[in-house]
Design a protein around this motif. Structure first.
Motif, PDB file in Angstrom:
ATOM      1  N   PRO A  53       0.819  -1.207   0.000  1.00  0.00           N
ATOM      2  CA  PRO A  53       0.000   0.000   0.000  1.00  0.00           C
ATOM      3  C   PRO A  53       0.855   1.260   0.000  1.00  0.00           C
ATOM      4  CG  PRO A  53       0.078  -0.959   2.203  1.00  0.00           C
ATOM      5  CD  PRO A  53       0.770  -1.927   1.288  1.00  0.00           C
ATOM      6  N   GLY A  54       0.261   2.356  -0.446  1.00  0.00           N
ATOM      7  CA  GLY A  54       0.912   3.657  -0.325  1.00  0.00           C
ATOM      8  C   GLY A  54       2.044   3.868  -1.309  1.00  0.00           C
ATOM      9  N   GLU A  55       2.990   4.718  -0.892  1.00  0.00           N
ATOM     10  CA  GLU A  55       4.077   5.148  -1.764  1.00  0.00           C
ATOM     11  C   GLU A  55       5.025   4.013  -2.125  1.00  0.00           C
ATOM     12  OE1 GLU A  55       4.673   8.193  -3.211  1.00  0.00           O
ATOM     13  OE2 GLU A  55       2.629   8.558  -2.522  1.00  0.00           O
ATOM     14  N   LEU A  56       5.169   3.019  -1.241  1.00  0.00           N
ATOM     15  CA  LEU A  56       6.066   1.902  -1.509  1.00  0.00           C
ATOM     16  C   LEU A  56       5.623   1.130  -2.749  1.00  0.00           C
ATOM     17  CD1 LEU A  56       8.563   0.369  -0.416  1.00  0.00           C
ATOM     18  CD2 LEU A  56       6.977  -1.087   0.851  1.00  0.00           C
ATOM     19  N   GLY A  57       4.339   0.746  -2.778  1.00  0.00           N
ATOM     20  CA  GLY A  57       3.813   0.022  -3.924  1.00  0.00           C
ATOM     21  C   GLY A  57       3.821   0.873  -5.180  1.00  0.00           C
ATOM     22  N   PHE A  58       3.499   2.166  -5.032  1.00  0.00           N
ATOM     23  CA  PHE A  58       3.506   3.063  -6.186  1.00  0.00           C
ATOM     24  C   PHE A  58       4.904   3.149  -6.802  1.00  0.00           C
ATOM     25  CE2 PHE A  58       4.581   7.307  -7.732  1.00  0.00           C
ATOM     26  CZ  PHE A  58       3.677   7.436  -8.785  1.00  0.00           C
ATOM     27  N   ALA A  59       5.931   3.267  -5.943  1.00  0.00           N
ATOM     28  CA  ALA A  59       7.302   3.371  -6.433  1.00  0.00           C
ATOM     29  C   ALA A  59       7.707   2.112  -7.197  1.00  0.00           C
ATOM     30  CB  ALA A  59       8.260   3.635  -5.272  1.00  0.00           C
ATOM     31  N   ALA A  60       7.373   0.931  -6.644  1.00  0.00           N
ATOM     32  CA  ALA A  60       7.730  -0.321  -7.308  1.00  0.00           C
ATOM     33  C   ALA A  60       7.055  -0.431  -8.671  1.00  0.00           C
ATOM     34  CB  ALA A  60       7.345  -1.506  -6.425  1.00  0.00           C
ATOM     35  N   ARG A  61       5.773  -0.071  -8.728  1.00  0.00           N
ATOM     36  CA  ARG A  61       5.043  -0.171 -10.002  1.00  0.00           C
ATOM     37  C   ARG A  61       5.573   0.830 -11.022  1.00  0.00           C
ATOM     38  NH1 ARG A  61       0.930  -0.595  -6.151  1.00  0.00           N
ATOM     39  NH2 ARG A  61       0.295   1.579  -6.438  1.00  0.00           N
ATOM     40  N   LYS A  62       5.929   2.018 -10.568  1.00  0.00           N
ATOM     41  CA  LYS A  62       6.451   3.033 -11.492  1.00  0.00           C
ATOM     42  C   LYS A  62       7.777   2.586 -12.101  1.00  0.00           C
ATOM     43  CE  LYS A  62       7.791   7.820 -12.117  1.00  0.00           C
ATOM     44  NZ  LYS A  62       7.353   7.669 -13.515  1.00  0.00           N
ATOM     45  N   VAL A  63       8.662   2.022 -11.271  1.00  0.00           N
ATOM     46  CA  VAL A  63       9.945   1.544 -11.797  1.00  0.00           C
ATOM     47  C   VAL A  63       9.716   0.449 -12.829  1.00  0.00           C
ATOM     48  CG1 VAL A  63      12.101   0.384 -11.217  1.00  0.00           C
ATOM     49  CG2 VAL A  63      11.223   2.182  -9.717  1.00  0.00           C
ATOM     50  N   HIS A  64       8.782  -0.457 -12.538  1.00  0.00           N
ATOM     51  CA  HIS A  64       8.478  -1.521 -13.495  1.00  0.00           C
ATOM     52  C   HIS A  64       7.982  -0.940 -14.820  1.00  0.00           C
ATOM     53  CE1 HIS A  64       8.057  -4.880 -10.285  1.00  0.00           C
ATOM     54  NE2 HIS A  64       9.150  -5.047 -10.992  1.00  0.00           N
ATOM     55  N   ARG A  65       7.076   0.032 -14.739  1.00  0.00           N
ATOM     56  CA  ARG A  65       6.533   0.628 -15.971  1.00  0.00           C
ATOM     57  C   ARG A  65       7.620   1.331 -16.769  1.00  0.00           C
ATOM     58  NH1 ARG A  65       2.134   2.006 -12.485  1.00  0.00           N
ATOM     59  NH2 ARG A  65       3.041   4.080 -12.188  1.00  0.00           N
ATOM     60  N   ASP A  66       8.481   2.072 -16.076  1.00  0.00           N
ATOM     61  CA  ASP A  66       9.553   2.797 -16.767  1.00  0.00           C
ATOM     62  C   ASP A  66      10.526   1.837 -17.440  1.00  0.00           C
ATOM     63  OD1 ASP A  66       8.387   5.116 -15.962  1.00  0.00           O
ATOM     64  OD2 ASP A  66       9.900   5.652 -14.461  1.00  0.00           O
ATOM     65  N   LEU A  67      10.872   0.765 -16.741  1.00  0.00           N
ATOM     66  CA  LEU A  67      11.799  -0.209 -17.322  1.00  0.00           C
ATOM     67  C   LEU A  67      11.181  -0.892 -18.543  1.00  0.00           C
ATOM     68  CD1 LEU A  67      13.282  -1.854 -14.098  1.00  0.00           C
ATOM     69  CD2 LEU A  67      14.455  -0.327 -15.682  1.00  0.00           C
ATOM     70  N   ARG A  68       9.903  -1.229 -18.423  1.00  0.00           N
ATOM     71  CA  ARG A  68       9.219  -1.878 -19.552  1.00  0.00           C
ATOM     72  C   ARG A  68       9.198  -0.953 -20.771  1.00  0.00           C
ATOM     73  NH1 ARG A  68       5.344  -5.885 -20.719  1.00  0.00           N
ATOM     74  NH2 ARG A  68       5.253  -5.906 -22.988  1.00  0.00           N
ATOM     75  N   ALA A  69       8.921   0.329 -20.536  1.00  0.00           N
ATOM     76  CA  ALA A  69       8.882   1.293 -21.637  1.00  0.00           C
ATOM     77  C   ALA A  69      10.258   1.448 -22.283  1.00  0.00           C
ATOM     78  CB  ALA A  69       8.385   2.642 -21.130  1.00  0.00           C
ATOM     79  N   LEU A  70      11.301   1.419 -21.477  1.00  0.00           N
ATOM     80  CA  LEU A  70      12.654   1.575 -22.009  1.00  0.00           C
ATOM     81  C   LEU A  70      13.070   0.388 -22.876  1.00  0.00           C
ATOM     82  CD1 LEU A  70      14.507   3.060 -18.904  1.00  0.00           C
ATOM     83  CD2 LEU A  70      14.187   4.184 -21.114  1.00  0.00           C
ATOM     84  N   PHE A  71      12.681  -0.811 -22.469  1.00  0.00           N
ATOM     85  CA  PHE A  71      13.135  -2.008 -23.177  1.00  0.00           C
ATOM     86  C   PHE A  71      12.148  -2.498 -24.232  1.00  0.00           C
ATOM     87  CE2 PHE A  71      15.885  -2.356 -19.410  1.00  0.00           C
ATOM     88  CZ  PHE A  71      17.102  -2.534 -20.048  1.00  0.00           C
ATOM     89  N   ASP A  72      11.069  -1.760 -24.447  1.00  0.00           N
ATOM     90  CA  ASP A  72      10.114  -2.162 -25.474  1.00  0.00           C
ATOM     91  C   ASP A  72      10.689  -2.032 -26.886  1.00  0.00           C
ATOM     92  OD1 ASP A  72       7.941  -3.210 -24.306  1.00  0.00           O
ATOM     93  OD2 ASP A  72       6.723  -1.400 -24.287  1.00  0.00           O
ATOM     94  N   ASP A  73      11.503  -1.003 -27.097  1.00  0.00           N
ATOM     95  CA  ASP A  73      11.941  -0.689 -28.458  1.00  0.00           C
ATOM     96  C   ASP A  73      13.342  -1.188 -28.807  1.00  0.00           C
ATOM     97  OD1 ASP A  73       9.553   0.668 -28.757  1.00  0.00           O
ATOM     98  OD2 ASP A  73      10.402   2.542 -27.994  1.00  0.00           O
TER      99      ASP A  73
END
Length: 516
Positions: A53-73
């Motif tokens: 919950p809270g900022e901890l989960g948000f931070a983990a999900r954001k890092v995952h999304r950013d990494l996925r976006a970087l390695f998509d192309d």
């Protein structure tokens, strides 16, 4: 003579520990043009945190999304590891740096005879622990990329000690650490001549030469001295020094509450910042017992309950950080769960409304008096709707005959004071609100940014805390949200930053804060 050839600087590879990514999800873009390495074990740890919950989960999900976006192309083999590390991928970053996701080849197949790995296995027996595997990735990169300078970046003191003991280069994450911050420096003093002194008294302010005030920042609180005379004042910029709103003997009467007077010049400075409508953010640091919380709540209520109705409500919260053993999940509603954390606020409300006598006979009159005082049509309708939903006085008498009513309960009845968990602040837009956050030294800089960015038009946020009483394991006096916010926003027109040093709670409390 021919010039000596200088050796080219080694490529820096920063290996990020999980706690760095959770502490600052934007850290991938803050290492300039250097190479960042993320061991695959870090991705595993992030995956375990994504549902938190809270900022901890948000931070983990954001890092995952950013990494996925970087390695998509684009998927490349890192040039530093070409022909050496078969299980690594890399990607150019927008800031000119490079990102590597590393799988340690030393864990795959036969024993590679790595000196670093043998040393690690002999020292840290359990290689299934994530910390051990992340350290192994640092050794792997260090050995396969001999021309690189490999640095472990972690905010975990124990992890750092292990790395140093094993001969690795270790650094703390420094991007959000406030360097050169003045903590405990006190209030600056400016000496003026007799003519300026007379003008200051007559005009409640004075204009000084820019040379005299060049070292001050806008809205900095200072002392003006002339001989034995000393008076607190505020620097407004361009050499302008203003007297404070409240005088030495001036107090503030809280509607239905007590008169509150500043007990020292520091509290006068704090009250001045809190009463100034143009200041939208106040940070106040100081040891326990200096009156930070009591004065802040008093000034917030004065501006909410007063005739001017500058604000519609007061929000009160604090980070949910445990001290000592965790008591586990608490039962009840949100207010009941928050009650142990905000007990100090209730203590302060008891003090501020200690002169208010509550009886069954006068409660209806209090309701009507409150409605008569409200000038805002919208607020009046809201209060009337709350009254309509409440049980009748007879029903209240029957249900609460044995429950004495708190003198400040009317604040919660009419929604003038609300208690909100930090966990649920994201996504809200708070207008015409005074938002008080106590123990703000336990916020990360990212959490502090989240709170401050929630403030809509007409709102004010107050961050209170003691930088030397940090309870979060990955923060310290120079990297917490309170100090970070104060230093980054210092010198702006709509912010003020203060430090209280004089204890007023009791002689014993002051002694304990200084010596224990």
């Amino acid at each position: 003579m021919p010039k000596k050839k200088t050796k080219p600087a080694k490529t820096k590879i920063f290996v990020l520990d999980t706690n760095v990514l959770l502490h600052d999800p934007q850290c991938l873009y803050k290492f300039e043009d250097n190479t960042i390495a993320i061991p695959v074990e870090v991705l595993e740890e992030l995956d375990r945190k994504k549902s938190a919950p809270g900022e901890l989960g948000f931070a983990a999900r954001k890092v995952h999304r950013d990494l996925r976006a970087l390695f998509d192309d684009q998927l490349d083999v890192p040039p530093e590891l070409e022909g050496k590390g078969s299980s690594a991928l890399s990607r150019d970053l927008p800031n000119g740096g490079r990102l590597i996701v590393v799988i340690n080849d030393y864990f795959i197949g036969e024993d590679h005879g790595s000196e670093g790995m043998n040393r690690l296995k002999a020292t840290l027996v359990d290689m299934e622990k994530m910390d051990s595997r992340i350290l192994a990735s640092v050794f792997f990169l260090k050995e396969v990329c001999e021309d690189c300078r490999v640095i472990l970046v972690t905010k975990d003191a124990n992890m750092a000690l292990k790395g140093i003991a094993l001969g690795l280069e270790v650094q703390d994450y420094m991007n959000d650490k406030v360097t050169g911050a003045k903590i405990g420096g006190g209030v600056q003093t400016i000496t003026i001549d007799d003519e300026d002194y007379e003008r200051f008294l007559e005009e409640h302010g004075v204009d000084l030469s820019p040379d005299v005030t060049s070292h001050l920042f806008i809205n900095e609180y200072i002392y003006i001295t002339n001989g034995e005379f000393r008076e607190p004042a505020r620097y407004r910029g361009d050499g302008q020094i203003d007297a404070l709103i409240l005088g030495n003997e001036t107090g503030v009467k809280i509607p239905k509450g007590i008169n509150i007077h500043p007990l020292n010049d520091e509290q006068r400075m704090l009250m001045d910042a809190l009463l100034d409508e143009d200041i939208k953010l106040v940070t106040c640091s100081g040891k326990a017992g200096t009156g930070k919380t009591l004065v802040s709540i008093a000034m917030a209520l004065f501006q909410t309950l007063g005739d001017d109705n500058l604000y519609e409500r007061v929000f009160i919260t604090r980070p949910l950080v445990h001290i000592g053993k965790d008591t586990g999940a608490l039962p009840g509603t949100l207010d009941e769960k928050m009650a142990p954390y905000i007990a100090p606020f209730y203590d302060n409300l008891e003090v501020l409304f200690s002169n208010r006598k509550i009886t069954k006979k006068d409660e209806p009159n209090d309701d009507q008096a409150h409605l008569d005082r409200i000038t805002s049509t919208r607020k009046r309708k809201k209060a009337m709707a709350k009254l309509a939903k409440q049980p009748s006085q007879q029903e209240q008498d029957e249900d609460e005959s044995n429950k004495p009513r708190k003198p400040y309960q009317f604040l919660f009845d009419y929604g003038m004071v609300e208690v909100e968990a930090m966990t649920f602040i994201r996504g809200r837009s708070l207008s015409n609100t005074i938002f008080i956050i106590d123990e703000a030294q336990n916020l990360t800089p990212h959490e502090a940014k989240t709170v401050v960015s929630r403030m809509a038009e007409g709102s004010k946020v107050i961050l209170l805390g003691d930088p030397y009483q940090v309870d979060s394991m990955f923060l310290d006096a120079w990297s917490n949200g309170l100090v970070h916010t104060a230093q980054r926003l210092k010198g702006t027109d709509i912010t003020a930053h203060l430090e209280l040093t004089t204890g007023v709670r009791s002689e014993l409390a002051d002694l304990a804060a200084d010596l224990l």
